[in-house]
Structures are given as structure tokens and as C-alpha cells.
Design a protein around this motif. Structure first.
Motif, PDB file in Angstrom:
ATOM      1  N   CYS A   2      30.088  46.533  37.429  1.00  0.00           N
ATOM      2  CA  CYS A   2      30.555  45.153  37.445  1.00  0.00           C
ATOM      3  C   CYS A   2      32.002  45.145  37.926  1.00  0.00           C
ATOM      4  CB  CYS A   2      30.443  44.544  36.056  1.00  0.00           C
ATOM      5  SG  CYS A   2      30.540  42.766  36.073  1.00  0.00           S
ATOM      6  N   LEU A   3      32.210  44.586  39.113  1.00  0.00           N
ATOM      7  CA  LEU A   3      33.527  44.594  39.741  1.00  0.00           C
ATOM      8  C   LEU A   3      34.258  43.280  39.534  1.00  0.00           C
ATOM      9  CD1 LEU A   3      32.468  45.946  43.229  1.00  0.00           C
ATOM     10  CD2 LEU A   3      33.601  47.248  41.424  1.00  0.00           C
ATOM     11  N   ALA A   4      35.562  43.321  39.669  1.00  0.00           N
ATOM     12  CA  ALA A   4      36.363  42.108  39.828  1.00  0.00           C
ATOM     13  C   ALA A   4      36.494  41.939  41.335  1.00  0.00           C
ATOM     14  CB  ALA A   4      37.719  42.258  39.165  1.00  0.00           C
ATOM     15  N   VAL A   5      36.004  40.809  41.860  1.00  0.00           N
ATOM     16  CA  VAL A   5      35.888  40.611  43.296  1.00  0.00           C
ATOM     17  C   VAL A   5      36.754  39.436  43.738  1.00  0.00           C
ATOM     18  CG1 VAL A   5      34.253  40.161  45.175  1.00  0.00           C
ATOM     19  CG2 VAL A   5      33.528  41.489  43.190  1.00  0.00           C
ATOM     20  N   ILE A  47      40.953  36.698  41.995  1.00  0.00           N
ATOM     21  CA  ILE A  47      40.113  37.796  41.539  1.00  0.00           C
ATOM     22  C   ILE A  47      39.176  37.210  40.484  1.00  0.00           C
ATOM     23  CG2 ILE A  47      40.095  39.977  40.255  1.00  0.00           C
ATOM     24  CD1 ILE A  47      41.294  40.391  42.942  1.00  0.00           C
ATOM     25  N   HIS A  49      35.935  37.935  37.782  1.00  0.00           N
ATOM     26  CA  HIS A  49      35.165  38.925  37.021  1.00  0.00           C
ATOM     27  C   HIS A  49      34.241  38.175  36.082  1.00  0.00           C
ATOM     28  CE1 HIS A  49      34.151  42.682  35.133  1.00  0.00           C
ATOM     29  NE2 HIS A  49      34.579  42.260  33.963  1.00  0.00           N
ATOM     30  N   VAL A  50      32.977  38.535  36.103  1.00  0.00           N
ATOM     31  CA  VAL A  50      31.912  37.920  35.300  1.00  0.00           C
ATOM     32  C   VAL A  50      31.999  36.390  35.253  1.00  0.00           C
ATOM     33  CG1 VAL A  50      31.333  39.963  33.954  1.00  0.00           C
ATOM     34  CG2 VAL A  50      33.060  38.402  33.069  1.00  0.00           C
ATOM     35  N   LEU A  54      40.467  35.180  37.303  1.00  0.00           N
ATOM     36  CA  LEU A  54      41.447  35.795  36.400  1.00  0.00           C
ATOM     37  C   LEU A  54      42.858  35.866  36.952  1.00  0.00           C
ATOM     38  CD1 LEU A  54      39.313  38.792  35.113  1.00  0.00           C
ATOM     39  CD2 LEU A  54      39.680  36.573  34.019  1.00  0.00           C
ATOM     40  N   GLU A  78      26.944  44.664  43.861  1.00  0.00           N
ATOM     41  CA  GLU A  78      27.398  43.697  42.862  1.00  0.00           C
ATOM     42  C   GLU A  78      26.556  42.429  42.866  1.00  0.00           C
ATOM     43  OE1 GLU A  78      29.867  42.192  39.788  1.00  0.00           O
ATOM     44  OE2 GLU A  78      29.498  44.192  40.538  1.00  0.00           O
TER      45      GLU A  78
END
Length: 96
Positions: A2-5, A47, A49-50, A54, A78
Motif C-alpha cells: 500500500c503506497l502513498a501516491v 500525496i 494514502h488509503v 496527507l 497498487e
């Protein structure tokens, strides 16, 4: 994994009292919660995430990161294809 994209905010709206955005992750578009970045505007990058934005990110850094993720195949890993994932591993279809 699980990446922060990084993604680009395409539109913003309030839904059920929550500030939400439609975000483009290099061609994959998802809904994202903006509660942690309430001043983020359309056209800016963040960025994510889920499902939560953020941190604000400049365009150059976002594009470099998206290019690198795509090159490494991490965006497919992802986000993937939900229909492909639902079908399961190739070659495991039931035969009659």
C-alpha cells in the motif's frame, strides 16, 4: 503493498459533510478525502494514502514520482484492474 501516491485534484465537492476530491493518479481516477488538507485546491497535487490526502506536493515532484512508480509497475500493483483481480489468477477458471 500500500503506497502513498501523488495525484492531481480534478474537482472538489462536499459529500455528507466531508470535503472530498476527484483525484487523478496518472490516469487512474479515485475519490479522496480532503479533511487533512482542507485548503487544497483544484489543480494542486497531494500525496494520498488509503483514500486521504496527507501532504501537498509540487507538480514536478508528483510527475517524477508517478513516472517512477509506472516504470516500476507499482501503479498497476497498487490500483490494478478490479475486474482482473475479481477473476482471480489466470488459468483458474472453472471448466464445464
Amino acid at each position: 503493498m500500500c503506497l502513498a501516491v501523488p495525484g492531481r485534484v480534478m474537482e472538489i465537492a462536499e459529500r455528507d459533510g466531508t470535503r472530498m476530491a476527484v483525484v487523478d493518479f496518472g490516469g487512474v481516477v479515485k475519490d479522496v478525502c480532503l479533511e487533512y488538507l482542507p485548503d487544497l485546491e483544484v489543480g494542486e497535487y497531494a500525496i494520498v494514502h488509503v483514500g486521504f490526502a496527507l501532504q501537498r506536493l509540487d507538480e514536478e515532484s508528483a510527475r517524477r514520482t508517478l513516472d517512477m512508480f509506472a516504470e516500476l509497475g507499482l501503479l498497476q500493483e497498487e490500483f490494478g484492474d478490479p475486474w482482473e483481480a475479481a477473476a482471480g489468477p489466470a488459468g483458474t477458471e472453472e471448466r464445464n
